[in-house]
Design a protein around this motif. Structure first.
Motif, PDB file in Angstrom:
ATOM      1  N   GLY A   1      -2.743  -3.065  -5.211  1.00 48.79           N
ATOM      2  CA  GLY A   1      -4.119  -1.887  -5.564  1.00 48.79           C
ATOM      3  C   GLY A   1      -3.320  -0.756  -4.691  1.00 48.79           C
ATOM      4  O   GLY A   1      -2.481  -0.690  -4.044  1.00 48.79           O
ATOM      5  N   GLN A   2      -3.474   0.435  -5.459  1.00 47.15           N
ATOM      6  CA  GLN A   2      -3.145   1.672  -5.358  1.00 47.15           C
ATOM      7  C   GLN A   2      -3.993   2.551  -4.770  1.00 47.15           C
ATOM      8  O   GLN A   2      -4.953   3.350  -5.357  1.00 47.15           O
ATOM      9  CB  GLN A   2      -2.407   2.572  -6.953  1.00 47.15           C
ATOM     10  N   ALA A   3      -3.732   2.783  -3.480  1.00 47.04           N
ATOM     11  CA  ALA A   3      -4.261   3.135  -2.554  1.00 47.04           C
ATOM     12  C   ALA A   3      -3.839   4.580  -2.749  1.00 47.04           C
ATOM     13  O   ALA A   3      -2.862   5.590  -3.179  1.00 47.04           O
ATOM     14  CB  ALA A   3      -4.402   3.633  -1.022  1.00 47.04           C
TER      15      ALA A   3
ATOM     16  N   GLY B   1      -2.888  -5.349 -10.258  1.00 42.94           N
ATOM     17  CA  GLY B   1      -4.115  -4.175 -10.804  1.00 42.94           C
ATOM     18  C   GLY B   1      -4.858  -3.436 -11.891  1.00 42.94           C
ATOM     19  O   GLY B   1      -5.738  -3.338 -11.982  1.00 42.94           O
TER      20      GLY B   1
ATOM     21  N   GLN C   1     -13.078  -4.328  -7.328  1.00 38.03           N
ATOM     22  CA  GLN C   1     -12.915  -3.405  -8.064  1.00 38.03           C
ATOM     23  C   GLN C   1     -14.134  -2.065  -7.390  1.00 38.03           C
ATOM     24  O   GLN C   1     -14.513  -2.191  -6.593  1.00 38.03           O
ATOM     25  CB  GLN C   1     -13.393  -2.988  -9.424  1.00 38.03           C
ATOM     26  N   ALA C   2     -12.889  -0.780  -7.221  1.00 37.44           N
ATOM     27  CA  ALA C   2     -13.397   0.097  -6.111  1.00 37.44           C
ATOM     28  C   ALA C   2     -15.052   0.588  -7.316  1.00 37.44           C
ATOM     29  O   ALA C   2     -14.485   0.229  -8.253  1.00 37.44           O
ATOM     30  CB  ALA C   2     -12.877   1.200  -5.735  1.00 37.44           C
TER      31      ALA C   2
ATOM     32  N   PHE D   1      -8.040  -3.957  -6.201  1.00 42.43           N
ATOM     33  CA  PHE D   1      -7.691  -4.189  -5.147  1.00 42.43           C
ATOM     34  C   PHE D   1      -7.732  -5.595  -4.685  1.00 42.43           C
ATOM     35  O   PHE D   1      -8.965  -6.003  -4.717  1.00 42.43           O
ATOM     36  CB  PHE D   1      -7.445  -3.365  -4.436  1.00 42.43           C
TER      37      PHE D   1
ATOM     38  N   VAL E   1     -10.448   0.908  -9.436  1.00 44.04           N
ATOM     39  CA  VAL E   1      -8.947   0.832  -9.001  1.00 44.04           C
ATOM     40  C   VAL E   1      -9.302  -0.909  -9.096  1.00 44.04           C
ATOM     41  O   VAL E   1     -10.070  -1.253  -8.158  1.00 44.04           O
ATOM     42  CB  VAL E   1      -8.680   1.257  -8.113  1.00 44.04           C
TER      43      VAL E   1
ATOM     44  N   PHE F   1      -9.423   3.748  -1.722  1.00 39.33           N
ATOM     45  CA  PHE F   1      -9.411   3.562  -3.531  1.00 39.33           C
ATOM     46  C   PHE F   1     -10.113   4.116  -4.119  1.00 39.33           C
ATOM     47  O   PHE F   1     -11.256   4.507  -3.652  1.00 39.33           O
ATOM     48  CB  PHE F   1      -9.655   2.346  -3.762  1.00 39.33           C
ATOM     49  N   ARG F   2      -9.953   4.515  -5.061  1.00 38.20           N
ATOM     50  CA  ARG F   2     -10.642   5.817  -6.208  1.00 38.20           C
ATOM     51  C   ARG F   2     -11.779   4.889  -6.687  1.00 38.20           C
ATOM     52  O   ARG F   2     -11.385   3.609  -7.063  1.00 38.20           O
ATOM     53  CB  ARG F   2      -9.143   6.749  -7.031  1.00 38.20           C
TER      54      ARG F   2
ATOM     55  N   VAL G   1       0.318  -1.069  -0.078  1.00 36.01           N
ATOM     56  CA  VAL G   1      -0.063   0.010   0.109  1.00 36.01           C
ATOM     57  C   VAL G   1       0.484   1.547  -0.109  1.00 36.01           C
ATOM     58  O   VAL G   1       1.351   1.534   1.023  1.00 36.01           O
ATOM     59  CB  VAL G   1      -1.093   0.061   1.025  1.00 36.01           C
TER      60      VAL G   1
END
Length: 186
Positions: free
Chosen positions: A55-57, A147, A99-100, A78, A76, A72-73, A23
């Motif tokens: 995943g990209q926070a 991701g 998926q957010a 994760f 995204v 998360f947007r 993260v």
């Protein structure tokens, strides 16, 4: 060799050293907290652990030495791993690849994920979770960011592992087709 107490201020908090904690809070334009998907991470050694495998926070809120939330947007992808045990052994071993979602998409409720997310893969039981983690490792060793692979691939992995079959590998051709679909649809 004696272990330092958790009260020792020089010892890094568990959430900074746990697993291969990928993260990393991305530097990006601010987004309203109402539009983000928040995930609660926990590190209580020997009892409960919740962590992000990939995943990209874009934001994080530290609650205590053992708890924090990451955000998360929409869109995204994760991986969220949950594990818990009691005096008799492991009682929960789960992996969700999610998926957010923005407010217009249907989401499912998952403990620790607010307000929910789109499920791409949902497995429980250590043998299946271990196998899915191996698939994630294989995707990474193939040179792909997990991701960033096609969300349909994670659905494929879920379907195959749910019936104890091996998933097909993620290939350059599959990734290229996914990228072309993205270009056509945008």
């Amino acid at each position: 060799m004696s272990r330092r107490s958790s009260e020792d201020a020089s010892e890094p908090p568990p959430y900074l050293v746990h697993h291969r904690d990928p993260v990393v809070v991305a530097e990006a334009a601010p987004t309203s907290a109402d539009h983000l998907t928040w995930v609660e991470l926990v590190f209580d050694p020997g009892r409960m652990e919740r962590w992000i495998r990939f995943g990209q926070a874009v934001d994080q809120r530290i609650v205590s030495r053992r708890n924090r939330f990451v955000a998360f947007r929409p869109g995204v992808v994760f991986a969220f791993v949950r594990w818990a045990s009691n005096d008799h052994g492991t009682v929960v071993s789960r992996l969700d690849i999610l998926q957010a979602a923005d407010v217009t998409r249907a989401r499912i409720a998952i403990p620790g994920v607010l307000p929910g997310a789109v499920s791409l893969l949902r497995l429980h039981g250590w043998p299946r979770v271990r196998r899915a983690l191996e698939v994630i490792d294989a995707v990474e060793s193939g040179g792909f960011e997990p991701g960033a692979v096609a969300p349909d691939y994670w659905r494929h992995v879920h379907a195959r592992l749910a019936v104890s079959l091996s998933p097909l590998p993620y290939t350059t051709e599959r990734h290229r087709a996914f990228r072309l679909r993205q270009q056509v649809s945008s």
